[in-house]
Design a protein around this motif. Structure first.
Motif, PDB file in Angstrom:
ATOM      1  N   GLY A 147       1.075  -1.164   0.085  1.00 25.46           N
ATOM      2  CA  GLY A 147       0.111   0.206  -0.095  1.00 25.46           C
ATOM      3  C   GLY A 147       0.626   0.832  -0.142  1.00 25.46           C
ATOM      4  O   GLY A 147       2.136   1.206  -0.907  1.00 25.46           O
ATOM      5  N   ARG A 148       0.504   2.465   1.036  1.00 27.96           N
ATOM      6  CA  ARG A 148       1.003   3.413   0.289  1.00 27.96           C
ATOM      7  C   ARG A 148       2.126   3.657   1.967  1.00 27.96           C
ATOM      8  O   ARG A 148       1.725   3.269   3.360  1.00 27.96           O
ATOM      9  N   VAL A 149       3.347   3.988   1.594  1.00 26.06           N
ATOM     10  CA  VAL A 149       4.166   4.268   2.624  1.00 26.06           C
ATOM     11  C   VAL A 149       3.947   5.309   4.110  1.00 26.06           C
ATOM     12  O   VAL A 149       3.644   6.708   3.376  1.00 26.06           O
ATOM     13  N   ILE A 150       4.039   4.556   5.518  1.00 28.16           N
ATOM     14  CA  ILE A 150       3.645   6.187   6.012  1.00 28.16           C
ATOM     15  C   ILE A 150       4.318   6.009   7.204  1.00 28.16           C
ATOM     16  O   ILE A 150       3.938   6.893   7.669  1.00 28.16           O
ATOM     17  N   GLN A 151       5.420   5.444   7.328  1.00 26.83           N
ATOM     18  CA  GLN A 151       6.701   5.084   7.870  1.00 26.83           C
ATOM     19  C   GLN A 151       8.350   3.988   7.580  1.00 26.83           C
ATOM     20  O   GLN A 151       7.689   3.577   6.601  1.00 26.83           O
ATOM     21  N   LEU A 225      11.369  12.467  11.210  1.00 32.04           N
ATOM     22  CA  LEU A 225      11.433  13.623  10.259  1.00 32.04           C
ATOM     23  C   LEU A 225       9.881  13.553   9.683  1.00 32.04           C
ATOM     24  O   LEU A 225       9.436  12.408   9.807  1.00 32.04           O
ATOM     25  N   LYS A 226       9.471  14.536   9.500  1.00 30.87           N
ATOM     26  CA  LYS A 226       8.082  14.171   9.223  1.00 30.87           C
ATOM     27  C   LYS A 226       7.389  14.441   7.342  1.00 30.87           C
ATOM     28  O   LYS A 226       8.437  16.104   7.533  1.00 30.87           O
ATOM     29  N   ALA A 227       7.202  14.579   6.945  1.00 28.54           N
ATOM     30  CA  ALA A 227       5.997  15.241   5.602  1.00 28.54           C
ATOM     31  C   ALA A 227       4.376  14.840   5.587  1.00 28.54           C
ATOM     32  O   ALA A 227       3.721  13.666   6.174  1.00 28.54           O
ATOM     33  N   PRO A 228       3.358  15.379   4.991  1.00 27.27           N
ATOM     34  CA  PRO A 228       2.085  14.542   5.064  1.00 27.27           C
ATOM     35  C   PRO A 228       2.034  13.825   4.832  1.00 27.27           C
ATOM     36  O   PRO A 228       2.480  12.833   3.393  1.00 27.27           O
ATOM     37  N   GLY A 229       1.637  13.040   5.754  1.00 34.27           N
ATOM     38  CA  GLY A 229       0.783  11.187   5.679  1.00 34.27           C
ATOM     39  C   GLY A 229       2.402  10.528   6.134  1.00 34.27           C
ATOM     40  O   GLY A 229       1.532   9.058   5.552  1.00 34.27           O
ATOM     41  N   ILE A 230       3.705  11.118   6.068  1.00 29.83           N
ATOM     42  CA  ILE A 230       4.725   9.844   6.470  1.00 29.83           C
ATOM     43  C   ILE A 230       5.432  10.448   7.302  1.00 29.83           C
ATOM     44  O   ILE A 230       5.276  11.902   7.153  1.00 29.83           O
ATOM     45  N   ASP A 231       6.174   9.234   8.298  1.00 22.57           N
ATOM     46  CA  ASP A 231       6.894   9.468   9.053  1.00 22.57           C
ATOM     47  C   ASP A 231       7.975   9.355   9.116  1.00 22.57           C
ATOM     48  O   ASP A 231       7.643   7.815   8.516  1.00 22.57           O
ATOM     49  N   GLY A 232       9.517   9.566   9.970  1.00 17.48           N
ATOM     50  CA  GLY A 232      10.364   8.962   9.678  1.00 17.48           C
ATOM     51  C   GLY A 232      11.242   8.970  11.296  1.00 17.48           C
ATOM     52  O   GLY A 232      11.549   9.814  11.218  1.00 17.48           O
ATOM     53  N   TYR A 233      12.258   7.673  11.038  1.00 17.20           N
ATOM     54  CA  TYR A 233      13.102   8.121  12.117  1.00 17.20           C
ATOM     55  C   TYR A 233      14.841   7.506  11.445  1.00 17.20           C
ATOM     56  O   TYR A 233      14.115   6.178  11.415  1.00 17.20           O
ATOM     57  N   VAL A 234      15.481   7.662  12.057  1.00 13.67           N
ATOM     58  CA  VAL A 234      16.667   7.410  11.221  1.00 13.67           C
ATOM     59  C   VAL A 234      17.932   7.108  12.734  1.00 13.67           C
ATOM     60  O   VAL A 234      17.816   8.245  14.081  1.00 13.67           O
ATOM     61  N   ARG A 235      18.463   6.105  13.194  1.00 16.43           N
ATOM     62  CA  ARG A 235      19.214   6.300  14.044  1.00 16.43           C
ATOM     63  C   ARG A 235      20.644   5.385  13.394  1.00 16.43           C
ATOM     64  O   ARG A 235      20.271   4.465  11.900  1.00 16.43           O
TER      65      ARG A 235
END
Length: 337
Positions: A147-151, A225-235
């Motif tokens: 589906g659509r990637v959300i994270q 990180l954040k954008a409409p409809g999606i979040d991200g985390y980096v370690r």
């Protein structure tokens, strides 16, 4: 028959130059010659891998050669932008190791030179472009498998290998810092899998947890990180233990509206030394996929782009946007340190 694209190498200070040049050769390019400053620790390894390529006396011998189309650079990171600018002014396209630049002023100069000359400035984000399982994951996402990637969650652990590291590695003014350097890989993947051009940085922090003898060095970093409809985390970290059979247990997790993908890029730790393990789950599938044969299309596409003046390897704006976000994340972390 089309003549092979000819490339020159300027700066071999990082080991990434081995795979940058090697993958370009595998895609059909010819290594016409190389130059580097002094005798970096990578010298013997480079000569062993590319014995047929001559070392020239000065970089101008490569820049002034009208038969060379592309310049590769893995020089000390702070020197890469100036090399790229000189190459583009000489009519060459450029593939830089990451980070492609360390400051916003350098980035602005690179943007301006690309606009002025029409040359290609590409950055080899090797944790995507040199990892077949990422190719496979991109294909699955494009097919709608999750589906659509959300994270996205990107983990970028690295082995410190202190005895082999040059002085510049521990100097953030010369290497850019942990977020500008290895963080650019993860930002690249977040933007690509999110279908984004840019995103908001909501968290950026770094720390020196275990290297007090190098007080300016940061061995741990994180970014949200954040954008409409999606979040991200980096370690990110420099704590890969010696027992791991490779330099880092890099992983990427994609959460979609209809499934998940996990990439165990370089090792399936505790189970197998095999690279490129992809784990897919969705409404009908729950399986482990050996993705080692998924291919590395970036290099052949870059050759086509150089010949056809297209943007199939990646849009020209993409490396600019990735590096801007990585530099801004580093600045945010530095300001809070």
């Amino acid at each position: 028959m089309t003549a092979p694209l000819r490339m020159g190498v300027i700066g071999i200070d990082h080991r990434h130059i081995y795979t940058m040049a090697g993958h370009m050769q595998a895609a059909g390019a010819e290594l016409a010659g190389w130059w580097t400053d002094g005798t970096p620790g990578t010298l013997d390894g480079f000569v062993r891998r590319f014995p047929e390529a001559p070392r020239v006396a000065a970089m101008d011998a490569l820049l002034d050669d009208p038969g060379i189309d592309l310049i590769l650079t893995a020089a000390v990171p702070c020197d890469r932008p100036a090399i790229a600018l000189r190459a583009m002014a000489a009519g060459k396209d450029v593939m830089s190791d990451k980070p492609g630049c360390l400051t916003l002023d350098q980035l602005a100069a690179l943007r301006a030179e690309v606009a002025r000359t029409g040359r290609i400035w590409s950055v080899d984000f090797s944790e995507r472009f040199e990892v077949p399982s990422v190719t496979a994951a991109a294909e699955l996402v494009a097919e709608g498998a999750i589906g659509r990637v959300i994270q996205t969650i990107g983990l970028g652990p690295h082995r410190l290998n202190r005895p082999s590291r040059p002085d510049w590695f521990f100097d953030p003014a010369r290497n850019g810092g942990i977020l500008t350097d290895i963080g650019s890989h993860q930002i690249d993947q977040f933007l690509v899998f999110g279908g984004l051009s840019t995103a908001e940085i909501t968290l950026a922090s770094t720390a020196n947890r275990a290297n007090p003898g190098d007080p300016a060095f940061r061995d741990f970093g994180q970014v949200a990180l954040k954008a409409p409809g999606i979040d991200g985390y980096v370690r990110l970290d420099w704590f890969t233990p010696d027992g791991l059979p490779t330099w880092g247990d890099g992983r990427l997790f994609l959460l979609g509206t209809e499934g998940t993908i996990e990439l165990r890029k370089y090792v399936d730790a505790g189970r197998s030394d095999r690279s490129d393990t992809l784990i897919l789950t969705n409404g009908t599938r729950c399986e482990t996929i050996d993705a080692r044969d998924a291919g590395l299309p970036y290099f052949a596409r870059l050759i086509d782009d150089i010949r056809n003046r297209t943007e199939t390897a990646m849009p020209q704006e993409h490396p600019f946007n990735v590096m801007e976000m990585a530099i801004r994340a580093q600045a945010m972390a530095d300001a809070a340190d």
